[in-house]
Design a protein around this motif. Structure first.
Motif, short mmCIF file in Angstrom:
data_model
loop_
_atom_site.label_atom_id
_atom_site.label_comp_id
_atom_site.label_asym_id
_atom_site.label_seq_id
_atom_site.Cartn_x
_atom_site.Cartn_y
_atom_site.Cartn_z
N HIS A 77 0.82 -1.22 0.00
CA HIS A 77 0.00 0.00 0.00
C HIS A 77 0.86 1.27 0.00
O HIS A 77 0.54 2.26 0.65
N ALA A 78 1.94 1.23 -0.75
CA ALA A 78 2.89 2.35 -0.74
C ALA A 78 2.26 3.65 -1.20
O ALA A 78 2.66 4.74 -0.78
N GLU A 79 1.23 3.55 -2.06
CA GLU A 79 0.63 4.77 -2.61
C GLU A 79 -0.14 5.58 -1.57
O GLU A 79 -0.34 6.79 -1.74
N VAL A 80 -0.56 4.96 -0.49
CA VAL A 80 -1.29 5.68 0.57
C VAL A 80 -0.55 5.64 1.90
O VAL A 80 -1.04 6.17 2.90
N HIS A 81 0.60 5.01 1.91
CA HIS A 81 1.38 4.86 3.14
C HIS A 81 1.88 6.22 3.65
O HIS A 81 2.24 7.09 2.87
N ARG A 82 1.89 6.39 4.97
CA ARG A 82 2.36 7.63 5.59
C ARG A 82 3.50 7.32 6.54
O ARG A 82 3.45 6.33 7.26
N THR A 103 2.76 1.95 12.17
CA THR A 103 1.80 2.63 13.06
C THR A 103 0.65 3.14 12.21
O THR A 103 0.86 3.57 11.07
N PRO A 104 -0.59 3.10 12.73
CA PRO A 104 -1.68 3.75 12.00
C PRO A 104 -1.55 5.26 12.12
O PRO A 104 -1.15 5.78 13.16
N VAL A 105 -1.86 5.97 11.04
CA VAL A 105 -1.69 7.42 10.98
C VAL A 105 -2.96 8.07 10.47
O VAL A 105 -3.50 7.66 9.43
N SER A 106 -3.45 9.08 11.18
CA SER A 106 -4.56 9.89 10.68
C SER A 106 -4.01 11.19 10.10
O SER A 106 -2.92 11.63 10.47
N PHE A 131 -1.31 -3.53 14.89
CA PHE A 131 -2.53 -2.96 14.32
C PHE A 131 -2.39 -2.83 12.80
O PHE A 131 -3.28 -3.21 12.04
N VAL A 132 -1.27 -2.29 12.34
CA VAL A 132 -1.09 -2.11 10.90
C VAL A 132 -0.87 -3.45 10.20
O VAL A 132 -1.30 -3.64 9.06
N GLU A 133 -0.21 -4.39 10.87
CA GLU A 133 -0.11 -5.73 10.30
C GLU A 133 -1.50 -6.29 10.03
O GLU A 133 -1.73 -6.93 8.98
N ALA A 134 -2.45 -6.03 10.93
CA ALA A 134 -3.83 -6.49 10.73
C ALA A 134 -4.50 -5.73 9.59
O ALA A 134 -5.29 -6.31 8.83
N MET A 135 -4.20 -4.43 9.47
CA MET A 135 -4.73 -3.66 8.33
C MET A 135 -4.26 -4.28 7.02
O MET A 135 -5.05 -4.48 6.08
N HIS A 136 -2.97 -4.59 6.94
CA HIS A 136 -2.42 -5.19 5.73
C HIS A 136 -3.06 -6.55 5.45
O HIS A 136 -3.46 -6.85 4.32
N ALA A 137 -3.15 -7.37 6.49
CA ALA A 137 -3.64 -8.74 6.31
C ALA A 137 -5.10 -8.80 5.91
O ALA A 137 -5.51 -9.68 5.13
N SER A 138 -5.91 -7.88 6.45
CA SER A 138 -7.35 -7.93 6.21
C SER A 138 -7.80 -7.01 5.08
O SER A 138 -8.98 -7.03 4.69
N ALA A 178 -15.76 9.35 14.22
CA ALA A 178 -14.78 8.44 13.62
C ALA A 178 -13.65 9.26 13.02
O ALA A 178 -13.83 10.40 12.61
N VAL A 179 -12.49 8.65 12.98
CA VAL A 179 -11.34 9.23 12.28
C VAL A 179 -10.77 8.15 11.37
O VAL A 179 -10.75 6.97 11.72
N LYS A 180 -10.36 8.56 10.18
CA LYS A 180 -9.80 7.63 9.20
C LYS A 180 -8.31 7.46 9.45
O LYS A 180 -7.59 8.44 9.67
N VAL A 181 -7.83 6.22 9.44
CA VAL A 181 -6.40 5.97 9.64
C VAL A 181 -5.84 5.17 8.47
O VAL A 181 -6.51 4.30 7.90
N TRP A 182 -4.59 5.48 8.13
CA TRP A 182 -3.88 4.84 7.04
C TRP A 182 -2.68 4.06 7.60
O TRP A 182 -2.18 4.37 8.68
N PRO A 183 -2.20 3.06 6.86
CA PRO A 183 -0.98 2.39 7.30
C PRO A 183 0.20 3.35 7.20
O PRO A 183 0.34 4.08 6.21
#
Length: 565
Positions: free
Chosen positions: A286-291, A324-327, A371-378, A487-492
């Motif tokens: 997800h490099a295109e949205v990674h922060r 880390t998740p990043v908003s 947390f981000v590992e779970a974002m990637h996996a799911s 709610a707040v949106k978080v990115w990997p």
């Protein structure tokens, strides 16, 4: 030989974070002439904007904190977490030298450490895990002690300060939010504000340094006292080789290029590649949205220098970075403010994380890395952190500080989503209402029973450590029931990269033939993480960085010169 160089030193270090300054100070204390070159205008690297924790098993402070740690237990834990990716030679070097590194710096420099009486490892269910003692912190530091060098120290992240520049820790936040609740909180808050007021008469920010800023400040002071030559706005351009050995460095300065000789060797410690878009695309999902939360100058310079002379990257890590998740808050001028959701909100009672369909996908109280590992996996990219108005006022959410009277500005800026009902919030964030409603209902039931059957939030020692101890029966489980809902949106995202140059136990860079490249060392995030992309506990980046910097400094002191003095 001297006519080939504009100047010559014993050691040249590329980068001024914990790893680089550790190597520089250790070498200088051994009597060597050391130069540190730093591409940015500041000293401190990503260390200065970090949490500052250092994971050092069997460190001298552990027993004082009541923890009888053993090397054997630490190794059992690391084997459980890393599996077959653990390199025994490197891990032995870390475990053997870490405690001595702590003793050396406390004895010889301005660096002072504090123990954590309670700080569980991130996977406490594994054999050998510890409830505390392995993680130590830098003692708070008065930046006024740096004199003019205070302006040279990289400032902390603005998102981790209040009132325009006052650093605060968890104890400070609790006291400030509850300053009128009791006399102790009021006195603590008043002391902080008075000191901050005095500092602002002299500086553009507060001088009470905490976390990574305290660590970087103490290392900066120590480097000066040791006679290390520190140069900012000086970028590494190319390594100078002779007969296969690194004997110097071409640097780029505002005045032009300079050729600098290094009699003993060059240390690469430039912070890895988190700000290099091409390398992110090659190594990260997800490099295109990674922060990234790392400084924008961490563009892989040191790694690319090592590769240019035959060094090799490890390609078998669990992950390429420390996640880390990043908003993200977008400002009217188009710039962005990023916030890493590390430890302040996700584990608190009354919050869930959902994916793009509105379903929970993770134990929200797990480590930021997990947390981000779970974002990637799911495939939960992006994800949403969801809470109610009671949670928002009490604990805050990302950039929204606890105790804020109204979050209107964050809603209008598009950072915070708001809905009078769960159905309305589902519409705001674009997820299915039945799924989000079921996820909220599930958490409300878990809050009543004290058990999260779905994902186990609050089931581990580490989870509960970051929850609210006053919340019963489970410090991590609370209802989401009082509107409006948010709610707040978080990115990997990341706090630094793990993939780096392959090194041996003496921090020497290895060639593709797995033999050391003479005169070339690496530490920090330029060296491939000894944790192989896993995240066993708080401080597993800075602990090894300082330790292998210390190892490199000692190895350089024992080196022979490449050419006559």
């Amino acid at each position: 030989m001297s006519e080939k160089f504009d100047e010559i030193h014993d050691v040249v270090v590329v980068g001024s974070g914990a790893g680089g300054l550790s190597a520089a100070i250790t070498a200088a204390k051994a009597g060597l002439d050391v130069l540190v070159v730093e591409k940015s205008e500041y000293i401190g690297g990503s260390t200065a904007v970090s949490g500052g924790a250092m994971w050092i098993p069997e460190n001298p402070h552990a027993q004082k904190a009541g923890h009888a740690d053993t090397r054997e237990a630490a190794l059992i834990y690391l084997e459980a977490v890393l599996g077959n990716r653990l390199r025994p030679d490197l891990m032995r070097a870390f475990l053997d030298n870490g405690p001595e590194m702590v003793r050396f710096f406390e004895r010889e420099t301005a660096l002072k450490f504090e123990s954590r009486a309670y700080s569980p490892d991130y996977q406490p269910e594994q054999s050998g895990a510890s409830k505390g003692g392995r993680t130590i912190d830098p003692a708070p530091y008065d930046g006024n002690d740096l004199g003019a060098d205070f302006a040279l120290l990289r400032p902390p992240l603005k998102e981790f300060t209040v009132l325009g520049g006052m650093m605060v820790n968890r104890k400070d936040i609790d006291a400030l939010v509850g300053r009128f609740r009791n006399l102790a909180n009021f006195k603590h808050s008043a002391k902080l504000l008075l000191q901050y007021g005095r500092d602002r008469l002299r500086h553009p920010r507060g001088a009470r340094l905490l976390m990574g800023n305290a660590l970087a400040g103490r290392l900066l002071k120590s480097a000066r006292l040791a006679g290390v030559d520190l140069r900012t706005k000086t970028a590494a351009g190319a390594l100078i080789e002779q007969d296969g050995a690194a004997i110097g460095l071409v640097v780029k300065t505002p005045q032009g290029e300079r050729r600098i000789g290094a009699r003993r060797g060059v240390v690469l410690a430039s912070g890895g590649f988190p700000a290099n878009a091409a390398m992110r695309r090659e190594h990260m999902p997800h490099a295109e949205v990674h922060r990234s939360m790392a400084p924008v100058t961490d563009t892989g310079d040191g790694i690319n220098l090592g590769l240019s002379v035959g060094g090799a990257l490890r390609d078998d890590n669990i992950g390429a970075a420390f996640w880390t998740p990043v908003s993200v808050l977008k400002k009217p001028d188009g710039s962005e403010v990023q916030f890493p959701h590390l430890i302040l909100d996700r584990a608190k009672p009354g919050l869930i994380a959902v994916d793009g369909q509105g379903n929970r996908f993770v134990n929200e109280a797990t480590s930021y890395h997990g947390f981000v590992e779970a974002m990637h996996a799911s495939g939960a990219v992006p994800a949403f952190l969801v809470c109610d108005s009671v949670f928002l006022r009490k604990y805050g959410l990302g950039l929204v500080h606890p105790g804020l009277k109204t979050p209107k500005a964050f809603v209008e800026a598009g950072y915070l989503f708001e809905g009078d009902s769960i159905a309305a919030l589902a519409g705001q964030i674009g997820v299915a209402m039945p799924a989000l409603s079921a996820a909220v209902a599930g958490m409300n039931e878990a809050a009543r029973s004290g058990t999260d059957a779905a994902f186990g939030k609050g089931s581990s020692e580490y989870n509960r450590y970051l929850g609210d101890p006053n919340n019963k029966p489970n410090p991590c489980l609370g209802p989401i029931e009082t509107g409006p809902f948010y709610a707040v949106k978080v990115w990997p995202g990341d706090i630094g990269t793990a993939t780096g140059l392959t090194c041996d136990p003496q921090a020497r860079v290895l060639g593709r033939d797995e033999r050391p490249i003479p005169g070339l060392y690496a530490t920090g995030n330029d060296m491939n993480s000894i944790m192989a992309g896993a995240y066993p506990g708080a401080g597993i980046t800075l602990g090894p960085a300082l330790t292998f910097g210390f190892i490199a400094g000692r190895a350089l002191a024992a080196e022979t010169d490449h050419f006559p003095r």
